[in-house]
Write a protein that holds these residues in place. Structure first.
Motif: not given
Length: 282
Positions: A153-171
């Motif tokens: 789609q010619a979209i310029r986007a960044d994918l920023i990943y981190s972990i919520d350790e309280a979850g634990p779950v990925g964000l």
């Protein structure tokens, strides 16, 4: 030697002592005293939206900032006695990356990917699409699929990943490519006339890595996880920015280097003359 100083700091588990590590008793008071100096401009840089930033300021008795970069870099507010004012010039700067699309359009693009679960509506905005991702998910495969859809789609986007350790779950945050914390801080610096010589950033987590491993002088607080510390050092070495990354270790003013103690340690490392500004209660 310039006396002006711009301190940009992440909130959760960086300035806010809301992780598992202990906080040095005097650290937050010393930080508030430093922030109150006329030479210092203070910016909070957070994944939180405005209401949650205001809640953090109240709950932890934080100094009132001059600026807030919120929603992982997709909003910038100037804070004055008259209240919060969002910077329209920042919205104008980041909007073209999504090629005319906004939150709803982007959500439809990824709705068939099973590992993505939308975060609550208060954690979304016009240019921030946020998901929960199971920690056991095949992250490289998922992100490759998302990048493929964006490229189509010619979209310029960044994918920023981190972990919520309280979850634990990925964000996982999908942001305009220009709207990372790094680009927002760089924009703020340009607008205010600060350079890398008189700007210091502090962070602790994965979504701080674009700044921590940039030419902007940065400090990784001592309570950061071993994984983030390792990744930050590797990326800084790869990008030849190791001289702009300081790992707080404790011992400065008898403090442990966690949270605001680490911020103060990093500021003093880059700008030794500021140690004279930190002698209150010492």
């Amino acid at each position: 030697m310039t006396e002006r100083l711009l301190i940009c700091t992440d909130l959760d588990r960086t300035l806010l002592p809301n992780g598992n590590a202990p906080e040095s008793v005097s650290a937050r008071g010393l930080f508030a005293a430093l922030a109150a100096r006329p030479e210092v401009r203070l910016a909070y840089v957070s994944g939180r939206h405005r209401a949650l930033v205001e809640q953090a300021i109240a709950d932890y008795k934080l100094p009132q900032p001059d600026f807030v970069i919120g929603d992982v870099g997709t909003s910038i507010y100037a804070i004055t006695a008259d209240g919060w004012r969002e910077w329209p010039q920042w919205i104008e700067a980041i909007a073209p990356d999504w090629a005319g699309r906004e939150h709803t359009d982007m959500r439809r693009l990824f709705e068939h990917l099973a590992d993505l679960r939308l975060q609550e509506s208060v954690k979304q905005n016009r240019f921030k699409l946020s998901y929960y991702v199971p920690v056991e998910a095949d992250l490289p495969r998922l992100m490759a699929a998302m990048r493929g859809l964006l490229a189509e789609q010619a979209i310029r986007a960044d994918l920023i990943y981190s972990i919520d350790e309280a979850g634990p779950v990925g964000l996982l945050d999908v942001l305009p490519a220009s709207a990372t914390k790094f680009h927002a801080i760089e924009f703020l610096m340009q607008e205010l006339g600060f350079s890398i010589e008189n700007t210091v950033f502090a962070g602790d987590s994965g979504n701080d890595l674009p700044v921590l491993t940039s030419p902007i002088r940065s400090v990784l607080v001592a309570n950061a996880s071993a994984e983030v510390r390792k990744e930050a050092q590797e990326l800084a070495a790869l990008r030849s920015t190791g001289g702009a990354l300081y790992l707080a270790k404790g011992g400065f003013l008898g403090m442990n280097g966690n949270y605001s103690a680490g911020i103060l340690e990093g500021v003093a490392h880059y700008l030794p003359h500021t140690q004279q500004w930190m002698k209150i209660n010492d």
